[in-house]
Design a protein around this motif. Structure first.
Motif, PDB file in Angstrom:
ATOM      1  N   ALA A   1     -13.172  72.221   5.020  1.00 59.34           N
ATOM      2  CA  ALA A   1     -13.554  71.263   3.861  1.00 59.34           C
ATOM      3  C   ALA A   1     -12.234  70.401   3.287  1.00 59.34           C
ATOM      4  O   ALA A   1     -11.506  70.982   2.894  1.00 59.34           O
ATOM      5  CB  ALA A   1     -13.873  72.375   2.790  1.00 59.34           C
ATOM      6  N   VAL A   2     -12.671  69.056   3.303  1.00 58.63           N
ATOM      7  CA  VAL A   2     -11.638  67.955   2.972  1.00 58.63           C
ATOM      8  C   VAL A   2     -12.140  67.258   1.811  1.00 58.63           C
ATOM      9  O   VAL A   2     -13.153  66.943   1.551  1.00 58.63           O
ATOM     10  CB  VAL A   2     -11.099  67.241   4.035  1.00 58.63           C
ATOM     11  CG1 VAL A   2     -10.218  66.233   3.800  1.00 58.63           C
ATOM     12  CG2 VAL A   2     -10.752  68.245   5.296  1.00 58.63           C
ATOM     13  N   GLY A   3     -11.032  66.723   0.843  1.00 63.66           N
ATOM     14  CA  GLY A   3     -11.403  65.838   0.016  1.00 63.66           C
ATOM     15  C   GLY A   3     -11.840  66.186  -1.351  1.00 63.66           C
ATOM     16  O   GLY A   3     -11.569  67.572  -1.725  1.00 63.66           O
ATOM     17  N   GLU A   4     -12.774  65.909  -2.166  1.00 61.99           N
ATOM     18  CA  GLU A   4     -13.055  65.963  -3.321  1.00 61.99           C
ATOM     19  C   GLU A   4     -14.041  67.388  -3.397  1.00 61.99           C
ATOM     20  O   GLU A   4     -14.103  68.011  -4.501  1.00 61.99           O
ATOM     21  CB  GLU A   4     -14.037  64.915  -4.040  1.00 61.99           C
ATOM     22  CG  GLU A   4     -13.077  63.765  -4.219  1.00 61.99           C
ATOM     23  CD  GLU A   4     -13.816  62.383  -4.376  1.00 61.99           C
ATOM     24  OE1 GLU A   4     -14.897  62.563  -3.812  1.00 61.99           O
ATOM     25  OE2 GLU A   4     -13.370  61.406  -4.508  1.00 61.99           O
ATOM     26  N   CYS A   5     -14.561  67.761  -2.182  1.00 66.89           N
ATOM     27  CA  CYS A   5     -15.243  69.008  -2.218  1.00 66.89           C
ATOM     28  C   CYS A   5     -14.330  70.455  -2.125  1.00 66.89           C
ATOM     29  O   CYS A   5     -14.937  71.486  -2.297  1.00 66.89           O
ATOM     30  CB  CYS A   5     -16.444  68.983  -1.286  1.00 66.89           C
ATOM     31  SG  CYS A   5     -15.586  69.236   0.438  1.00 66.89           S
ATOM     32  N   SER A   6     -13.145  70.064  -1.997  1.00 65.25           N
ATOM     33  CA  SER A   6     -12.482  71.312  -1.525  1.00 65.25           C
ATOM     34  C   SER A   6     -11.451  71.720  -2.686  1.00 65.25           C
ATOM     35  O   SER A   6     -11.392  70.957  -3.457  1.00 65.25           O
ATOM     36  CB  SER A   6     -11.452  71.024  -0.400  1.00 65.25           C
ATOM     37  OG  SER A   6     -10.587  69.991  -0.353  1.00 65.25           O
ATOM     38  N   CYS A   7     -11.040  73.011  -2.552  1.00 58.64           N
ATOM     39  CA  CYS A   7     -10.131  73.439  -3.539  1.00 58.64           C
ATOM     40  C   CYS A   7      -8.796  73.873  -2.868  1.00 58.64           C
ATOM     41  O   CYS A   7      -8.611  74.872  -2.163  1.00 58.64           O
ATOM     42  CB  CYS A   7     -10.488  74.607  -4.284  1.00 58.64           C
ATOM     43  SG  CYS A   7      -9.543  75.504  -5.720  1.00 58.64           S
ATOM     44  N   THR A   8      -7.842  72.983  -3.105  1.00 60.46           N
ATOM     45  CA  THR A   8      -6.657  73.058  -2.229  1.00 60.46           C
ATOM     46  C   THR A   8      -5.366  73.837  -3.009  1.00 60.46           C
ATOM     47  O   THR A   8      -4.555  74.323  -2.482  1.00 60.46           O
ATOM     48  CB  THR A   8      -6.191  71.703  -1.638  1.00 60.46           C
ATOM     49  OG1 THR A   8      -5.732  71.037  -2.751  1.00 60.46           O
ATOM     50  CG2 THR A   8      -7.216  70.956  -0.863  1.00 60.46           C
ATOM     51  N   GLY A   9      -5.426  73.592  -4.245  1.00 60.09           N
ATOM     52  CA  GLY A   9      -4.358  74.085  -5.094  1.00 60.09           C
ATOM     53  C   GLY A   9      -3.258  72.803  -5.413  1.00 60.09           C
ATOM     54  O   GLY A   9      -2.281  73.274  -5.940  1.00 60.09           O
ATOM     55  N   LEU A  10      -3.784  71.780  -4.869  1.00 59.79           N
ATOM     56  CA  LEU A  10      -2.643  70.626  -5.006  1.00 59.79           C
ATOM     57  C   LEU A  10      -3.025  69.851  -6.291  1.00 59.79           C
ATOM     58  O   LEU A  10      -2.109  68.784  -6.666  1.00 59.79           O
ATOM     59  CB  LEU A  10      -2.981  69.459  -3.751  1.00 59.79           C
ATOM     60  CG  LEU A  10      -2.276  70.124  -2.522  1.00 59.79           C
ATOM     61  CD1 LEU A  10      -2.367  68.863  -1.493  1.00 59.79           C
ATOM     62  CD2 LEU A  10      -0.946  70.678  -2.654  1.00 59.79           C
ATOM     63  N   HIS A  11      -4.030  70.433  -6.750  1.00 60.59           N
ATOM     64  CA  HIS A  11      -4.595  69.777  -8.279  1.00 60.59           C
ATOM     65  C   HIS A  11      -4.934  70.802  -8.907  1.00 60.59           C
ATOM     66  O   HIS A  11      -5.697  71.712  -8.707  1.00 60.59           O
ATOM     67  CB  HIS A  11      -5.331  68.558  -7.908  1.00 60.59           C
ATOM     68  CG  HIS A  11      -6.721  68.846  -7.580  1.00 60.59           C
ATOM     69  ND1 HIS A  11      -7.792  69.598  -8.209  1.00 60.59           N
ATOM     70  CD2 HIS A  11      -7.445  68.530  -6.575  1.00 60.59           C
ATOM     71  CE1 HIS A  11      -8.626  69.705  -7.540  1.00 60.59           C
ATOM     72  NE2 HIS A  11      -8.663  69.239  -6.356  1.00 60.59           N
ATOM     73  N   GLY A  12      -5.222  70.428 -10.495  1.00 62.03           N
ATOM     74  CA  GLY A  12      -5.777  71.542 -11.387  1.00 62.03           C
ATOM     75  C   GLY A  12      -7.079  71.146 -11.633  1.00 62.03           C
ATOM     76  O   GLY A  12      -7.726  70.354 -10.866  1.00 62.03           O
ATOM     77  N   GLY A  13      -7.714  71.681 -12.762  1.00 58.18           N
ATOM     78  CA  GLY A  13      -8.977  71.643 -12.826  1.00 58.18           C
ATOM     79  C   GLY A  13      -9.230  70.105 -13.585  1.00 58.18           C
ATOM     80  O   GLY A  13     -10.447  69.513 -13.654  1.00 58.18           O
ATOM     81  N   ASN A  14      -8.263  69.214 -13.959  1.00 58.53           N
ATOM     82  CA  ASN A  14      -8.469  68.000 -14.477  1.00 58.53           C
ATOM     83  C   ASN A  14      -7.679  67.108 -13.816  1.00 58.53           C
ATOM     84  O   ASN A  14      -6.656  66.389 -14.321  1.00 58.53           O
ATOM     85  CB  ASN A  14      -8.131  68.251 -15.985  1.00 58.53           C
ATOM     86  CG  ASN A  14      -8.456  66.826 -16.671  1.00 58.53           C
ATOM     87  OD1 ASN A  14      -9.226  66.269 -16.294  1.00 58.53           O
ATOM     88  ND2 ASN A  14      -7.684  66.741 -17.828  1.00 58.53           N
ATOM     89  N   ARG A  15      -7.928  66.779 -12.416  1.00 58.55           N
ATOM     90  CA  ARG A  15      -6.953  65.998 -11.599  1.00 58.55           C
ATOM     91  C   ARG A  15      -7.322  64.519 -11.814  1.00 58.55           C
ATOM     92  O   ARG A  15      -8.045  64.191 -12.587  1.00 58.55           O
ATOM     93  CB  ARG A  15      -7.564  66.144  -9.991  1.00 58.55           C
ATOM     94  CG  ARG A  15      -8.771  65.904  -9.698  1.00 58.55           C
ATOM     95  CD  ARG A  15      -8.902  65.868  -8.303  1.00 58.55           C
ATOM     96  NE  ARG A  15     -10.527  65.471  -7.760  1.00 58.55           N
ATOM     97  CZ  ARG A  15     -10.635  64.219  -7.961  1.00 58.55           C
ATOM     98  NH1 ARG A  15      -9.908  63.165  -8.338  1.00 58.55           N
ATOM     99  NH2 ARG A  15     -11.696  63.894  -7.463  1.00 58.55           N
ATOM    100  N   LEU A  16      -6.115  63.883 -11.359  1.00 57.87           N
ATOM    101  CA  LEU A  16      -6.436  62.342 -11.569  1.00 57.87           C
ATOM    102  C   LEU A  16      -7.198  61.832 -10.382  1.00 57.87           C
ATOM    103  O   LEU A  16      -7.213  62.484  -9.302  1.00 57.87           O
ATOM    104  CB  LEU A  16      -5.047  61.975 -11.754  1.00 57.87           C
ATOM    105  CG  LEU A  16      -4.001  62.036 -12.814  1.00 57.87           C
ATOM    106  CD1 LEU A  16      -2.633  61.498 -12.575  1.00 57.87           C
ATOM    107  CD2 LEU A  16      -4.753  61.833 -14.058  1.00 57.87           C
ATOM    108  N   ALA A  17      -7.786  60.777 -10.491  1.00 61.92           N
ATOM    109  CA  ALA A  17      -8.791  60.049  -9.508  1.00 61.92           C
ATOM    110  C   ALA A  17      -8.150  59.928  -8.244  1.00 61.92           C
ATOM    111  O   ALA A  17      -8.787  60.194  -7.084  1.00 61.92           O
ATOM    112  CB  ALA A  17      -9.213  58.661  -9.948  1.00 61.92           C
ATOM    113  N   SER A  18      -6.745  59.459  -8.281  1.00 59.58           N
ATOM    114  CA  SER A  18      -6.240  59.162  -6.906  1.00 59.58           C
ATOM    115  C   SER A  18      -5.860  60.271  -6.009  1.00 59.58           C
ATOM    116  O   SER A  18      -5.502  60.497  -4.935  1.00 59.58           O
ATOM    117  CB  SER A  18      -5.036  58.200  -7.035  1.00 59.58           C
ATOM    118  OG  SER A  18      -4.107  58.808  -7.750  1.00 59.58           O
TER     119      SER A  18
END
Length: 295
Positions: free
Chosen positions: A136-153
């Motif tokens: 799973a890659v991109g917006e569907c995945s949960c990687t730990g690199l962003h929080g629940g309120n990630r920025l668009a980029s």
């Protein structure tokens, strides 16, 4: 999959749902949000005004629309240099102009739009999910690199990093896999093509309405319960239709849409707090300390 990611400004056109995203860079460029009277309103919601994060802006627009009964607000860039605006946003300019809106002279009608899921599928450092060989890659995945309120980029960065990791892992392991040859062919004996495609298209519209109205920008236990009950009816109808019909893209998509709706609602009902893009009136956000812990 507990979040719907909201883009605060999608082009609103009467008779059609918002489907052309107005980039958030336009707010960074200096665009100002206004109600249908032409009045600014973001000062009521956040000191950063129209530069507030997307979840705050989306909730503010939603609140204004509910207060007035309007189905959109305006994004205003008419105070900026016209030539600069056309140079920075050629696609937005062209799209709006095709609808009779000159963004250098006219306000842009906008409404919040849900356009993808944010952080649903847990993956490891190889982008592999708990199902072996499923990445799973991109917006569907949960990687730990962003929080629940990630920025668009952020999703663009993740897509590059984790797509590379997934490709490397898949190439390194591909030679170890064998094809299954004992999978039986699909048996659609006793089924037929649906006589009325409207049964499917109408159900898709109803799911969209349920999710947008009850599981949208601002949630509550009451709305989630109501959405769950209504989705139950559509689920039963769709499963009955599926068992009678030859498999088609449309009916498979409808089943998938309903299942994703269930997943979103289940996680939303289980989370007893407001965090990131999941905002519920029954559990308002708690004040947090300088390190993010609840006070």
């Amino acid at each position: 999959m507990e979040f719907i990611q909201f883009h605060p400004t999608a082009l609103y056109h009467p008779g059609d749902r918002p489907n052309f995203l107005i980039t958030e860079a336009m707010r960074g460029y200096g665009a100002v949000l206004r109600n249908l009277k032409g009045e600014e309103f973001m000062h009521k919601y956040d000191p950063r005004l129209s530069l507030a994060p997307r979840d705050i802006v989306a909730r503010a627009i939603d609140s204004e629309m509910k207060l007035t009964g309007d189905d959109h607000v305006y994004l205003d860039v008419t105070h900026k240099d016209p030539e600069e605006t056309r140079r920075h946003f050629p696609n937005i300019y062209a799209k709006c102009l095709s609808l009779g809106i000159d963004i250098t002279k006219d306000y842009i009608p906008v409404a919040p739009a849900a356009h993808y899921l944010c952080g649903g599928i847990k993956v490891d450092s190889n982008a592999e999910s708990s199902i072996r060989r499923l990445y799973a890659v991109g917006e569907c995945s949960c990687t730990g690199l962003h929080g629940g309120n990630r920025l668009a980029s952020n999703s663009l960065i993740e897509a590059v990093v984790y797509a590379d990791a997934a490709a490397r892992h898949a190439i390194a392991n591909a030679s170890h896999y064998e094809w299954r040859t004992d999978v039986p062919s699909w048996n659609d004996e006793g089924t037929r093509h649906p006589e009325e495609m409207v049964l499917i298209t109408q159900s898709i519209k109803e799911v969209n309405q349920i999710m947008g109205t009850y599981v949208g920008i601002v949630r509550s236990n009451l709305r989630l319960d109501r959405a769950w009950n209504r989705l139950d009816i559509l689920y039963e109808e769709t499963e009955k239709l599926f068992k009678q019909s030859k498999a088609s893209r449309e009916i498979c998509e409808l089943r998938n849409i309903i299942n994703v709706g269930y997943l979103i609602m289940r996680q939303a009902k289980e989370r007893k707090e407001s965090r990131g893009l999941h905002y519920t009136v029954d559990y308002p956000p708690q004040p947090r300390g300088e390190h993010g812990e609840e006070k």
